[in-house]
Motif scaffolding. Structure first.
Motif, mmCIF file in Angstrom:
data_model
loop_
_atom_site.group_PDB
_atom_site.id
_atom_site.type_symbol
_atom_site.label_atom_id
_atom_site.label_comp_id
_atom_site.label_asym_id
_atom_site.label_seq_id
_atom_site.Cartn_x
_atom_site.Cartn_y
_atom_site.Cartn_z
ATOM 1 N N GLU A 184 78.959 67.991 13.840
ATOM 2 C CA GLU A 184 79.841 69.006 14.642
ATOM 3 C C GLU A 184 78.745 69.375 15.840
ATOM 4 O OE1 GLU A 184 82.057 72.003 13.256
ATOM 5 O OE2 GLU A 184 82.983 70.644 11.694
ATOM 6 N N GLN A 187 78.657 66.671 18.271
ATOM 7 C CA GLN A 187 79.684 66.608 19.205
ATOM 8 C C GLN A 187 80.058 67.566 19.991
ATOM 9 O OE1 GLN A 187 82.453 66.282 15.693
ATOM 10 N NE2 GLN A 187 82.198 64.093 15.466
ATOM 11 N N ARG A 191 80.488 67.083 23.818
ATOM 12 C CA ARG A 191 81.805 67.776 24.658
ATOM 13 C C ARG A 191 81.513 68.439 25.877
ATOM 14 N NH1 ARG A 191 83.896 69.226 20.347
ATOM 15 N NH2 ARG A 191 83.465 71.306 20.578
#
Length: 443
Positions: A184, A187, A191
């Motif tokens: 996470e 990511q 992002r």
């Protein structure tokens, strides 16, 4: 006794020494996990114990220089991870492990993984300074990759609001602990790079155990941070906590709050710094003036010490001193000569007949005449030397200068006029001549 001609006969001590060298040179460093038993700590500070598992055991020694670095207190039954080199205790022929480092088994395994990944990434150049980006001096937007419910986010936002309320903030929420947290975090960083909304990213969380912070030691997080086009500040845990993310990030902050200070502008601090610069400038200006005033005072003192009048007074005092020394010298000489004459006269009266007395009277008269001549010559020479010194003093005397037609002009306050710029129209001047003073007015 028959022996093979090619076989070598050892002594026990020689054999043990050879075995020790083979163990130390061939085996090198090994890592082991086991349970401590038979722990002994003598007054020397060294540790002696047995490391065992369910099927075997090995004797161990950890010397004081190494065991001082152990951060926990071992005890019988402790499960540990050790780094050791194989050796042999020659006097008893016992094979043993010389322990160089020791960690609790769980924490030790994590640290071993940490060091392995750290060495791998360092070899690839991910920690190199040349790979790191510079933080923007005046960012307009800050991104935060952390848990949306954690204390770290609250601390960062509080510092940003206090230092620069106008700064925009975008939060990229993510897990920061447990299974799946590393993916996470990677990511969220990806992002932020894709959306390209921020000038700088803060990636981190609050403090915790090594297990709690382990997601920031994962390889996927490290490589994502290294690949980020946005400068990243690592803010994981407290100041004593160190993670792989700290090495890969462009800047490491000791705490999340410190990271917020690094990326924000502090308007109040800048005003305070400006005020400090003004105060420093005033201080150095005042000190500069004081130093120059002190220098001016010293120059004035030196000028006063070189006043011709004072020099003449000092010379006159020296002449008086020399004159008094000369007079004392003459008096002492005359006293000595008179005493000598008196002694000679008494000797004549006591020991000489009349004719000898007459001869001695003649000699005495001659001696007296020579003495008188010597005294006269001495007096003449001293007076001549004194006259030369007086003439030298007269030559440098301001009065002699005045007698040659010069004068000294002063203002009404008594200061000497050295330039036309020292007077103004209507000033009253006083000219000092050898025989008096003349007052005049500037037209």
């Amino acid at each position: 006794m028959n022996t093979d001609s090619n076989s070598r006969i050892y002594t026990v001590s020689h054999l043990n020494a050879e075995v020790r060298r083979v163990l130390e040179n061939e085996m090198g460093i090994v890592w082991l996990v086991g349970e401590i038993s038979n722990l002994t700590i003598p007054t020397s500070g060294h540790w002696y114990f047995t490391l065992k598992d369910s099927q075997a055991q090995a004797k161990c020694a950890m010397f004081r220089g190494n065991n001082r670095r152990v951060t926990f207190k071992p005890a019988n039954g402790s499960q540990v991870l050790v780094r050791a080199r194989l050796s042999l205790y020659e006097p008893r022929g016992d094979y043993q492990l010389v322990i160089e480092s020791m960690q609790p088994e769980g924490e030790g395994r994590l640290k071993q993984q940490f060091e392995k990944l750290k060495m791998k990434l360092a070899a690839e150049g991910l920690f190199a300074a040349s790979e790191k980006s510079t933080l923007p001096e005046q960012p307009k937007c800050v991104g935060i990759v952390t848990s949306k419910t954690g204390a770290a986010l609250h601390d960062i936002l509080q510092v940003l609001r206090r230092r620069d309320p106008s700064l925009s903030v975008i939060i990229y929420p993510t897990l920061v602990q447990g299974e799946g947290a590393a993916i996470e975090i990677a990511q969220a960083i990806g992002r932020a790079n894709t959306r390209n909304e921020c000038d700088v990213l803060i990636v981190g969380r609050g403090g915790g155990s090594m297990e709690d912070l382990w997601c920031f030691n994962e390889e996927i997080v490290a490589r994502t941070i290294a690949a980020s086009q946005i400068p990243i500040v690592s803010a994981v845990g407290h100041e004593v906590d160190v993670t792989i993310a700290d090495f890969v990030a462009d800047v490491r902050a000791p705490t999340p709050s410190a990271a917020a200070e690094l990326v924000s502008r502090d308007t109040g601090t800048r005003i305070q710094q400006l005020q400090q610069h003004v105060e420093a400038l005033e201080f150095y200006t005042e000190r500069y003036i004081q130093e120059h005033n002190k220098h001016l005072t010293q120059l004035q003192h030196r000028l006063a010490m070189q006043d011709p009048k004072k020099q003449i007074e000092r010379q006159q005092q020296q002449v008086d001193t020399l004159t008094m020394r000369l007079e004392r010298s003459i008096q002492q000489r005359m006293q000595r000569e008179t005493q000598h004459i008196e002694r000679s006269h008494q000797a004549l009266l006591l020991h000489s007949p009349a004719n000898t007395v007459q001869q001695q009277h003649s000699k005495l008269a001659l001696i007296q005449q020579r003495l008188q001549d010597a005294m006269n010559r001495k007096m003449t020479a001293e007076r001549h030397a004194l006259s030369l010194k007086m003439e030298t003093l007269d030559a440098v005397s301001p009065l002699a200068t005045l007698s040659r037609g010069f004068s000294v002009t002063q203002s009404a306050k008594g200061s000497v006029i050295r330039s036309v710029n020292d007077v103004s129209e209507g000033d009253t001047l006083v000219s000092i001549l050898p025989d008096g003073k003349v007052r005049s007015k500037v037209l």
